[in-house]
Motif scaffolding. Structure first.
Motif: not given
Length: 490
Positions: A5-10, A62-64, A70-72, A178-179
């Protein structure tokens, strides 16, 4: 999954380019000695090491509805030929043509539907050299982890080292639907408060340590607020930008910067900031802008990456908001002012406050974080970014060819027309300057003024500037002027 999961800064680096002409990739131009490898050899060499940096075969999921960062995820259609490209310079194939090419390549946004990196093999550079242009999105890598990554992808001896064998042949994991992405994000959000409670309980087992940390964080947030409460002064370096870029560079010898520091006091970074101050003072005067009583504000990223995190990707940076006293016409006094200001900023805890904010952001709803990032960029908290990344102090090689020079690039955020990045490498500390194409047509003048400002400091310190010595075209301000007088260029 949590580490993906991307960090807030990323995530903030993605938000900064949403519907904006900003490109949040870090980049570099590297110049090598000798004939370039063939494209096929070059691709094969990178492919053999990709298993050491698995993130380079992943793209963003990308999360709907923006309900999570977002996560990798693995890219099932990954094709290295898309990411590794080849081109050639037009005649005469000098560094001017290379700078023009770099500006155009750095003007192109990375495709978010693919892994966020590119490398360009550039043939046709004069004096028996070739170059690489590399681009990596800032959400994937910061300057310091990028330097760590460079030592993975490059060799440290002329004889290429045999890359380690991958544990198994890479097979991409199925891309989550996406779900699934939405469900994962909602589950993480539901469990995060429990993690916060556990952290608080652990901290309270050592009340004195906990109290000290809370006081330090509160003090840091206060220092950061005081540093950015008022907008930075108006300047030609702030305002609307377009999607196109100019890129140029300046070669400097690290030992000579250290000699100036040893003579006049301060740190290498203080000398760099004083040099930038002198250059911008000259540039503002050339633009007809008065510098009387004018102090610019520069954002100086600082690494908060621990020793245990060296080599990890992602961003672990905070920031200091430092003054640039362009009102001052005395180079030694400029350095004294910068030195005193940086000392006060470091003791104020501003960097601690910036880091606390990025960590708090990890628990904020992503839509709020996106808006906060964009609003913060509009408030003109600083005039420009100056970042200094330490690189390896030994030669690096690509397929047996020595790297002579590296020129880094820091991205331009919204309303930022000029950025300056430095990287030390093998006895040099080189400037990379990025500018908005339309509003910074005189970027080459800024580069020239940097050489002149460093020369001013060197004269006061009794230091003689010499050629850089790590590349056949390497010169400083004095030798550049001499060559220009003879009708030549470096």
């Amino acid at each position: 999954m949590a580490n993906d999961r991307l960090t807030a800064l990323d995530s903030s680096f993605l938000h900064l380019e949403d519907n904006q002409p900003s490109h949040m990739h870090v980049a570099s131009v590297t110049i090598f000695d000798g004939e370039p490898p063939s494209y096929a050899e070059f691709v094969e060499g990178i492919a053999a090491r990709l298993h050491q940096v698995p993130r380079y075969r992943q793209k963003l999921g990308f999360v709907p509805f923006g309900q999570g960062r977002p996560r990798w995820v693995d890219d099932p259609t990954f094709n290295i030929s898309y990411h590794v490209r080849a081109t050639a310079l037009p005649p005469p194939g000098g560094e001017e043509e290379l700078r023009t090419l770099a500006g155009r390549v750095f003007s192109q946004r990375l495709d978010r539907d693919k892994p966020l990196w590119e490398v360009w093999l550039v043939e046709g550079l004069d004096r028996n050299r070739f170059a690489l242009l590399s681009k990596t999105h800032h959400s994937l890598v910061d300057g310091v982890s990028g330097a760590d990554l460079m030592t993975v992808l490059f060799d440290v001896t002329p004889e290429p080292a045999l890359p380690s064998e991958p544990a198994d042949n890479w097979q991409p994991r199925p891309v989550p639907s996406s779900t699934q992405l939405l469900a994962e994000s909602l589950l993480e959000r539901a469990t995060e408060p429990r993690e916060i409670v556990r952290t608080m309980r652990a901290a309270l087992r050592g009340p004195r340590q906990f109290a000290g940390s809370m006081l330090e964080a509160a003090g840091g947030l206060g220092a950061l607020a005081r540093g950015t409460l008022r907008p930075a002064p108006g300047s030609p370096y702030n305002g609307a930008i377009g999607p196109h870029r100019r890129f140029t560079w300046v070669r400097v010898r690290l030992g000579e910067v250290k000699a100036i520091k040893n003579s006049l006091g301060g740190t290498v970074n203080d000398v760099v900031l004083a040099t930038v101050t002198g250059a911008l003072r000259r540039h503002l005067h050339a633009r007809g802008v008065s510098t009387q009583d004018l102090t610019l504000r520069v954002m100086v990223p600082v690494s908060v990456r621990s020793d245990l995190e060296q080599g990890a990707l992602g961003n672990r940076v905070a920031a200091l908001m430092a003054p640039l006293p362009v009102w001052c016409d005395n180079p030694a006094v400029r350095l004294d002012v910068v030195q005193d200001s940086m000392r006060d900023l470091k003791s104020s805890g501003q960097a601690v406050g910036a880091e606390v904010l990025t960590r708090i952001g990890g628990f904020a709803p992503p839509t709020i974080m996106a808006q906060a990032t964009r609003i913060g960029a509009r408030q003109r908290a600083f005039n420009l970014v100056v970042t200094n990344v330490p690189g390896p102090q030994f030669p690096l090689y690509v397929q047996g060819k020595e790297m002579l020079d590296v020129f880094p690039m820091v991205p331009l955020a919204m309303n930022q027309r000029l950025g300056i990045a430095l990287m030390s490498y093998n006895g040099a500390i080189n400037f990379g300057l990025i500018g908005d194409y339309d509003t910074m047509p005189d970027l080459e003048d800024v580069a020239r003024y940097l050489g002149e400002a460093l020369e001013e400091l060197a004269d006061v310190a009794g230091v003689t500037l010499t050629t850089v010595g790590i590349g056949p075209a390497a010169t400083t301000a004095r030798t550049t002027h001499a060559l220009q007088g003879q009708g030549s260029s470096s």
